[in-house]
Design an enzyme around this catalytic site. Structure first.
Site, PDB file in Angstrom:
ATOM      1  N   TYR A  58      58.171  75.332  27.325  1.00 33.69           N
ATOM      2  CA  TYR A  58      58.282  75.101  28.773  1.00 33.69           C
ATOM      3  C   TYR A  58      59.736  75.360  29.199  1.00 33.69           C
ATOM      4  O   TYR A  58      60.642  74.602  28.851  1.00 33.69           O
ATOM      5  CB  TYR A  58      57.876  73.682  29.181  1.00 33.69           C
ATOM      6  CG  TYR A  58      56.434  73.304  28.873  1.00 33.69           C
ATOM      7  CD1 TYR A  58      55.487  74.256  28.498  1.00 33.69           C
ATOM      8  CD2 TYR A  58      56.002  71.992  28.970  1.00 33.69           C
ATOM      9  CE1 TYR A  58      54.164  73.902  28.220  1.00 33.69           C
ATOM     10  CE2 TYR A  58      54.684  71.630  28.690  1.00 33.69           C
ATOM     11  CZ  TYR A  58      53.782  72.591  28.311  1.00 33.69           C
ATOM     12  OH  TYR A  58      52.484  72.230  28.029  1.00 33.69           O
ATOM     13  N   SER A 156      46.649  71.460  19.598  1.00 39.94           N
ATOM     14  CA  SER A 156      46.174  71.913  20.910  1.00 39.94           C
ATOM     15  C   SER A 156      45.623  73.331  20.808  1.00 39.94           C
ATOM     16  O   SER A 156      45.997  74.084  19.908  1.00 39.94           O
ATOM     17  CB  SER A 156      47.349  71.875  21.895  1.00 39.94           C
ATOM     18  OG  SER A 156      46.901  72.106  23.204  1.00 39.94           O
ATOM     19  N   ASN A 157      44.741  73.658  21.750  1.00 41.75           N
ATOM     20  CA  ASN A 157      44.218  75.023  21.873  1.00 41.75           C
ATOM     21  C   ASN A 157      43.503  75.510  20.614  1.00 41.75           C
ATOM     22  O   ASN A 157      43.704  76.650  20.180  1.00 41.75           O
ATOM     23  CB  ASN A 157      45.350  75.986  22.247  1.00 41.75           C
ATOM     24  CG  ASN A 157      45.954  75.637  23.594  1.00 41.75           C
ATOM     25  OD1 ASN A 157      45.257  75.602  24.595  1.00 41.75           O
ATOM     26  ND2 ASN A 157      47.246  75.336  23.613  1.00 41.75           N
ATOM     27  N   GLN A 176      44.806  67.952  22.270  1.00 39.99           N
ATOM     28  CA  GLN A 176      45.025  68.274  23.691  1.00 39.99           C
ATOM     29  C   GLN A 176      44.277  69.570  23.977  1.00 39.99           C
ATOM     30  O   GLN A 176      44.510  70.583  23.309  1.00 39.99           O
ATOM     31  CB  GLN A 176      46.525  68.419  23.980  1.00 39.99           C
ATOM     32  CG  GLN A 176      46.799  68.392  25.474  1.00 39.99           C
ATOM     33  CD  GLN A 176      48.273  68.487  25.835  1.00 39.99           C
ATOM     34  OE1 GLN A 176      48.688  69.475  26.430  1.00 39.99           O
ATOM     35  NE2 GLN A 176      49.038  67.475  25.483  1.00 39.99           N
ATOM     36  N   TYR A 204      44.170  68.644  29.184  1.00 40.23           N
ATOM     37  CA  TYR A 204      45.248  69.251  29.979  1.00 40.23           C
ATOM     38  C   TYR A 204      44.659  69.965  31.189  1.00 40.23           C
ATOM     39  O   TYR A 204      43.469  70.261  31.217  1.00 40.23           O
ATOM     40  CB  TYR A 204      46.210  70.079  29.140  1.00 40.23           C
ATOM     41  CG  TYR A 204      45.779  71.442  28.620  1.00 40.23           C
ATOM     42  CD1 TYR A 204      45.503  72.511  29.464  1.00 40.23           C
ATOM     43  CD2 TYR A 204      45.741  71.676  27.246  1.00 40.23           C
ATOM     44  CE1 TYR A 204      45.165  73.767  28.967  1.00 40.23           C
ATOM     45  CE2 TYR A 204      45.412  72.923  26.731  1.00 40.23           C
ATOM     46  CZ  TYR A 204      45.121  73.967  27.601  1.00 40.23           C
ATOM     47  OH  TYR A 204      44.796  75.196  27.108  1.00 40.23           O
ATOM     48  N   PRO A 206      44.314  68.444  34.152  1.00 35.74           N
ATOM     49  CA  PRO A 206      43.308  67.476  34.643  1.00 35.74           C
ATOM     50  C   PRO A 206      42.957  67.651  36.120  1.00 35.74           C
ATOM     51  O   PRO A 206      41.892  67.233  36.556  1.00 35.74           O
ATOM     52  CB  PRO A 206      43.980  66.115  34.406  1.00 35.74           C
ATOM     53  CG  PRO A 206      45.456  66.406  34.375  1.00 35.74           C
ATOM     54  CD  PRO A 206      45.578  67.767  33.745  1.00 35.74           C
ATOM     55  N   LEU A 207      43.853  68.316  36.863  1.00 33.41           N
ATOM     56  CA  LEU A 207      43.563  68.571  38.284  1.00 33.41           C
ATOM     57  C   LEU A 207      43.170  70.032  38.474  1.00 33.41           C
ATOM     58  O   LEU A 207      43.353  70.604  39.557  1.00 33.41           O
ATOM     59  CB  LEU A 207      44.786  68.202  39.147  1.00 33.41           C
ATOM     60  CG  LEU A 207      45.155  66.711  39.084  1.00 33.41           C
ATOM     61  CD1 LEU A 207      46.433  66.434  39.856  1.00 33.41           C
ATOM     62  CD2 LEU A 207      44.017  65.841  39.613  1.00 33.41           C
TER      63      LEU A 207
HETATM   64  N1  LIG Z   1      48.535  72.286  25.541  1.00 30.96           N
HETATM   65  C1  LIG Z   1      48.611  73.300  26.380  1.00 30.96           C
HETATM   66  O1  LIG Z   1      48.510  74.480  26.010  1.00 30.96           O
HETATM   67  C2  LIG Z   1      48.801  73.009  27.851  1.00 30.96           C
HETATM   68  C3  LIG Z   1      48.421  73.966  28.812  1.00 30.96           C
HETATM   69  C4  LIG Z   1      48.595  73.649  30.154  1.00 30.96           C
HETATM   70  C5  LIG Z   1      49.127  72.412  30.511  1.00 30.96           C
HETATM   71  N2  LIG Z   1      49.511  71.517  29.546  1.00 30.96           N
HETATM   72  C6  LIG Z   1      50.088  70.198  29.898  1.00 30.96           C
HETATM   73  O2  LIG Z   1      49.254  69.553  30.820  1.00 30.96           O
HETATM   74  C7  LIG Z   1      50.005  69.193  31.978  1.00 30.96           C
HETATM   75  C8  LIG Z   1      49.120  69.217  33.183  1.00 30.96           C
HETATM   76  O3  LIG Z   1      48.608  70.502  33.431  1.00 30.96           O
HETATM   77  P1  LIG Z   1      49.067  71.366  34.666  1.00 30.96           P
HETATM   78  O4  LIG Z   1      50.334  70.767  35.200  1.00 30.96           O
HETATM   79  O5  LIG Z   1      49.087  72.772  34.252  1.00 30.96           O
HETATM   80  O6  LIG Z   1      47.859  71.210  35.663  1.00 30.96           O
HETATM   81  P2  LIG Z   1      47.269  69.991  36.535  1.00 30.96           P
HETATM   82  O7  LIG Z   1      47.878  68.713  36.151  1.00 30.96           O
HETATM   83  O8  LIG Z   1      45.801  70.130  36.495  1.00 30.96           O
HETATM   84  O9  LIG Z   1      47.703  70.415  37.990  1.00 30.96           O
HETATM   85  C9  LIG Z   1      49.023  70.452  38.413  1.00 30.96           C
HETATM   86  C10 LIG Z   1      48.988  70.837  39.873  1.00 30.96           C
HETATM   87  O10 LIG Z   1      48.406  69.779  40.613  1.00 30.96           O
HETATM   88  C11 LIG Z   1      49.229  69.456  41.708  1.00 30.96           C
HETATM   89  N3  LIG Z   1      49.174  67.974  41.876  1.00 30.96           N
HETATM   90  C12 LIG Z   1      49.567  67.017  41.019  1.00 30.96           C
HETATM   91  N4  LIG Z   1      49.341  65.791  41.545  1.00 30.96           N
HETATM   92  C13 LIG Z   1      48.797  65.998  42.769  1.00 30.96           C
HETATM   93  C14 LIG Z   1      48.362  65.146  43.794  1.00 30.96           C
HETATM   94  N5  LIG Z   1      48.431  63.817  43.672  1.00 30.96           N
HETATM   95  N6  LIG Z   1      47.856  65.702  44.926  1.00 30.96           N
HETATM   96  C15 LIG Z   1      47.778  67.041  45.062  1.00 30.96           C
HETATM   97  N7  LIG Z   1      48.175  67.924  44.118  1.00 30.96           N
HETATM   98  C16 LIG Z   1      48.691  67.390  42.982  1.00 30.96           C
HETATM   99  C17 LIG Z   1      50.625  69.934  41.367  1.00 30.96           C
HETATM  100  O11 LIG Z   1      51.255  70.294  42.548  1.00 30.96           O
HETATM  101  P3  LIG Z   1      52.848  70.409  42.728  1.00 30.96           P
HETATM  102  O12 LIG Z   1      53.295  71.369  41.675  1.00 30.96           O
HETATM  103  O13 LIG Z   1      52.972  70.952  44.112  1.00 30.96           O
HETATM  104  O14 LIG Z   1      53.443  69.063  42.570  1.00 30.96           O
HETATM  105  C18 LIG Z   1      50.335  71.127  40.471  1.00 30.96           C
HETATM  106  O15 LIG Z   1      50.170  72.292  41.274  1.00 30.96           O
HETATM  107  C19 LIG Z   1      51.159  70.211  31.993  1.00 30.96           C
HETATM  108  O16 LIG Z   1      52.246  69.814  32.797  1.00 30.96           O
HETATM  109  C20 LIG Z   1      51.474  70.298  30.536  1.00 30.96           C
HETATM  110  O17 LIG Z   1      52.299  69.200  30.160  1.00 30.96           O
HETATM  111  C21 LIG Z   1      49.330  71.799  28.241  1.00 30.96           C
END
Ligand SMILES: NC(=O)c1ccc[n+]([C@@H]2O[C@H](COP(=O)([O-])OP(=O)(O)OC[C@H]3O[C@@H](n4cnc5c(N)ncnc54)[C@H](OP(=O)(O)O)[C@@H]3O)[C@@H](O)[C@H]2O)c1
Length: 310
Positions: A58, A156-157, A176, A204, A206-207
């Site tokens: 990251y 993960s993955n 994860q 991961y 989750p939104l």
């Molecule tokens: N293991 C892996 O390969 C892998 C892959 C992907 C992700 N991850 C991990 O999982 C975490 C979460 O995934 P992600 O960040 O990709 O996706 P996510 O949590 O599903 O979605 C993040 C998005 O949701 C928005 N958001 C968050 N809270 C909100 C709320 N209360 N109301 C409205 N919108 C909201 C954020 O907006 P803003 O940006 O505008 O705040 C951002 O655009 C990552 O940060 C990372 O640590 C791991």
């Protein structure tokens, strides 16, 4: 905030954690503001959202550095820090997945330096390299655990077959994997395996990478450089079908006097085997809103209604 003990560990993690992909994540996001990212992490730990998720890739190390700077302001018991390694990046911009023991050892050492810590609570093998046997890579992580550099091992993955192979000695505490209301493929085999084998499942995205944030309309267009253009859910036909479901889910959320993102997080926490969620974000205000999802209980009839919509 509610807390959970991650499987095969004594780590007490908040059920609502924080994903820090966008904290210093210049390689994936445009115009990332580092000060806002640090403020987000600080706010999280302050209000008891203690489960922080980062990875060395990251921001090519920058996320770990920024998270580490904030963690110095707190006591070691105030947070549970997870990071990941296996993506080796080079100065010409190329990235190669590497699961070899010697590479992973070096990656752990570098992560500890960037985080300014002596140990990391949870260390994930981020991606499989399809070459190194898991016995070797997970074996090395098990040695690093014995040496006290990492406190628990995640992965993960991976596919079910890969997870089974990686967990042949029962070393895996956490998986994860992608899982949210709009992608339930993990329910087929990964989630049941985790339940049966005492592994915490941490979804991961989750939104749905923002789709369940509630701000998208049929006219929304992603920036052509946005990484989510490669996610099928954001591609034209699926996007329109998905928005139809999202609108119905919004009605359920409003009936329950909550928001769509909180409903989405509470729904995940209601699934057996899911121990915590790690929504990401760029703004401090997200933390307080998302933290509230830990207090939402969904009844059987509400879960059935959501199931019908999905
Ligand atoms: N293991 C892996 O390969 C892998 C892959 C992907 C992700 N991850 C991990 O999982 C975490 C979460 O995934 P992600 O960040 O990709 O996706 P996510 O949590 O599903 O979605 C993040 C998005 O949701 C928005 N958001 C968050 N809270 C909100 C709320 N209360 N109301 C409205 N919108 C909201 C954020 O907006 P803003 O940006 O505008 O705040 C951002 O655009 C990552 O940060 C990372 O640590 C791991």
């Amino acid at each position: 905030m509610k807390y959970t003990t991650l499987k095969k560990s004594n780590l007490k993690a908040s059920v609502i954690g924080l994903g820090t992909n966008a904290v210093g994540g210049h390689n994936l996001f445009k115009n990332v503001n580092e000060a806002d990212g640090k403020e987000l992490v600080r706010e999280a730990v302050k209000i008891g959202v203690n489960f922080l998720d980062t990875a060395d890739i990251y921001g090519l190390g920058r996320s770990e550095e920024l998270v580490g700077e904030v963690l110095k302001e707190f006591h070691r018991d105030d947070y549970v820090i997870a990071t990941k390694g296996a993506k080796h990046w080079f100065s010409d911009g190329s990235v190669k997945t590497d699961n070899r023991p010697e590479y992973l050892r070096e990656a752990v050492e570098k992560s500890l330096q960037r985080l300014q810590l002596d140990d990391v609570d949870l260390y994930y093998l981020h991606f499989p390299d399809h070459e190194t046997p898991f016995a070797e890579s997970i074996g090395e992580l098990a040695r690093l655990k014995k040496e006290g550099k990492i406190r628990s091992i995640g992965i993960s993955n991976v596919s079910l077959e890969q997870l089974k192979e990686a967990n042949q000695d029962g070393d895996i505490s956490v998986l994860q994997a992608p899982y949210h209301m709009l992608d339930r493929s993990a329910e087929k085999d990964l989630l049941p395996y985790c339940i049966e084998h005492n592994i915490s499942f941490i979804p991961y995205g989750p939104l749905a990478f923002g789709l369940l944030g509630g701000g998208f309309t049929k006219d929304s267009k992603l920036d052509p450089k946005d990484w989510r253009n490669s996610v099928p859910l954001f591609q034209e036909e699926q996007f329109q079908q998905t928005l139809f479901k999202v609108e119905r889910l919004k009605e359920v959320a409003s009936e329950k006097e909550t928001t769509l993102p909180n409903l989405a997080l509470a729904w995940l926490l209601a699934q057996e085997g899911v121990d915590a969620v790690i929504p990401g974000g760029k703004r401090k205000e997200r933390i307080r809103e998302n933290a509230q999802a830990s207090e939402i209980d969904l009844s059987q009839s509400e879960l059935a209604l959501i199931d019908d919509i999905l």
